[in-house]
Design a protein around this motif. Structure first.
Motif, short mmCIF file in Angstrom:
data_model
loop_
_atom_site.label_atom_id
_atom_site.label_comp_id
_atom_site.label_asym_id
_atom_site.label_seq_id
_atom_site.Cartn_x
_atom_site.Cartn_y
_atom_site.Cartn_z
N TYR A 77 0.82 -1.20 0.00
CA TYR A 77 0.00 0.00 0.00
C TYR A 77 0.86 1.26 0.00
N ASN A 78 1.85 1.30 0.89
CA ASN A 78 2.71 2.48 0.96
C ASN A 78 3.48 2.71 -0.34
N SER A 79 4.06 1.66 -0.88
CA SER A 79 4.83 1.84 -2.12
C SER A 79 3.91 2.29 -3.25
N GLY A 80 2.71 1.72 -3.31
CA GLY A 80 1.76 2.12 -4.34
C GLY A 80 1.31 3.56 -4.21
N LEU A 81 1.05 3.99 -2.99
CA LEU A 81 0.60 5.36 -2.78
C LEU A 81 1.71 6.36 -3.09
N VAL A 82 2.93 6.04 -2.71
CA VAL A 82 4.05 6.93 -3.00
C VAL A 82 4.28 7.04 -4.52
N VAL A 83 4.25 5.90 -5.21
CA VAL A 83 4.46 5.91 -6.67
C VAL A 83 3.34 6.69 -7.36
N THR A 84 2.10 6.43 -6.96
CA THR A 84 0.97 7.12 -7.58
C THR A 84 1.03 8.62 -7.34
N ALA A 85 1.27 9.02 -6.10
CA ALA A 85 1.34 10.46 -5.78
C ALA A 85 2.52 11.12 -6.50
N ALA A 86 3.64 10.43 -6.57
CA ALA A 86 4.80 11.01 -7.26
C ALA A 86 4.50 11.23 -8.74
N MET A 87 3.83 10.29 -9.36
CA MET A 87 3.49 10.45 -10.78
C MET A 87 2.46 11.55 -10.98
N MET A 88 1.57 11.74 -10.01
CA MET A 88 0.63 12.85 -10.09
C MET A 88 1.37 14.18 -10.01
N VAL A 89 2.38 14.24 -9.15
CA VAL A 89 3.18 15.47 -9.04
C VAL A 89 3.95 15.73 -10.33
N VAL A 90 4.56 14.69 -10.87
CA VAL A 90 5.32 14.84 -12.12
C VAL A 90 4.40 15.29 -13.25
N HIS A 91 3.28 14.60 -13.41
CA HIS A 91 2.35 14.94 -14.48
C HIS A 91 1.78 16.34 -14.30
N GLY A 92 1.38 16.66 -13.08
CA GLY A 92 0.83 17.98 -12.81
C GLY A 92 1.84 19.09 -13.03
N THR A 93 3.08 18.86 -12.64
CA THR A 93 4.12 19.87 -12.84
C THR A 93 4.37 20.07 -14.33
N MET A 94 4.39 18.98 -15.07
CA MET A 94 4.56 19.09 -16.52
C MET A 94 3.42 19.89 -17.15
N THR A 95 2.22 19.69 -16.67
CA THR A 95 1.07 20.44 -17.17
C THR A 95 1.23 21.93 -16.91
N VAL A 96 1.65 22.28 -15.71
CA VAL A 96 1.84 23.69 -15.36
C VAL A 96 2.89 24.34 -16.27
N PHE A 97 3.94 23.60 -16.57
CA PHE A 97 5.00 24.15 -17.42
C PHE A 97 4.71 23.98 -18.91
N GLY A 98 3.59 23.37 -19.26
CA GLY A 98 3.20 23.22 -20.65
C GLY A 98 3.91 22.11 -21.40
N ALA A 99 4.51 21.18 -20.69
CA ALA A 99 5.22 20.07 -21.33
C ALA A 99 4.24 18.94 -21.65
N GLU A 100 4.56 18.21 -22.70
CA GLU A 100 3.76 17.04 -23.08
C GLU A 100 3.99 15.92 -22.07
N SER A 101 2.91 15.25 -21.71
CA SER A 101 3.03 14.09 -20.84
C SER A 101 3.43 12.88 -21.68
N SER A 102 3.89 11.86 -21.02
CA SER A 102 4.29 10.66 -21.74
C SER A 102 3.49 9.46 -21.24
N ALA A 103 3.43 8.44 -22.06
CA ALA A 103 2.74 7.21 -21.68
C ALA A 103 3.44 6.53 -20.52
#
Length: 146
Positions: A77-103
């Motif tokens: 559970y902990n590893s999954g939540l950390v990975v999921t939240a980290a990817m949300m931060v990465v994706h969200g930050t990329m959106t703010v900076f206008g970068a394309e997300s990746s698969a």
């Protein structure tokens, strides 16, 4: 039980930091659109802090933490939540900076969700094992025969 407390406290701090990061980053960049950063705060507080406080109460009531299934729950559970939240931060930050997300980001987030699911399955198995009136498989089979 102490690791449940520390997990809840850690997710509280991370959730508050995530909210601050979202607010300050979008303000500094003049960003007004939708981004996953807006929900990282609530995900960490609900799936982290609140969830682990509930599990702490269950552990207090039923002594969950003394078995292998509970340990598997905790780490999956902990590893999954950390990975999921980290990817949300990465994706969200990329959106703010206008970068394309990746698969790859979506794929890694999916793995995080799978780990969370495995954790929840192990939590329910651990809970079933300690509930009053529950018997081991061997005892149940012996009761059916006898």
């Amino acid at each position: 039980m102490k690791k449940l407390y520390w997990a809840a406290l850690s997710y509280t701090v991370l959730g508050l930091i995530a909210g601050l990061y979202y607010r300050e980053l979008t303000k500094a960049q003049g960003f007004t659109g939708d981004t996953q950063l807006s929900v990282v705060h609530t995900h960490l507080l609900a799936l982290g802090m609140l969830f682990f406080l509930v599990v702490l109460a269950l552990d207090k009531a039923f002594g969950l933490s003394g078995n292998r299934l509970f340990t598997l729950f905790f780490w999956f559970y902990n590893s999954g939540l950390v990975v999921t939240a980290a990817m949300m931060v990465v994706h969200g930050t990329m959106t703010v900076f206008g970068a394309e997300s990746s698969a790859a980001i979506s794929g890694i987030a999916g793995l995080g969700h799978i780990l969370i699911t495995l954790g929840v399955i192990h939590l329910f198995l651990a809970l079933r094992k300690v509930l009053p009136g529950q018997r081991d498989g061997a005892e149940a089979d012996a009761a059916k025969v006898g």
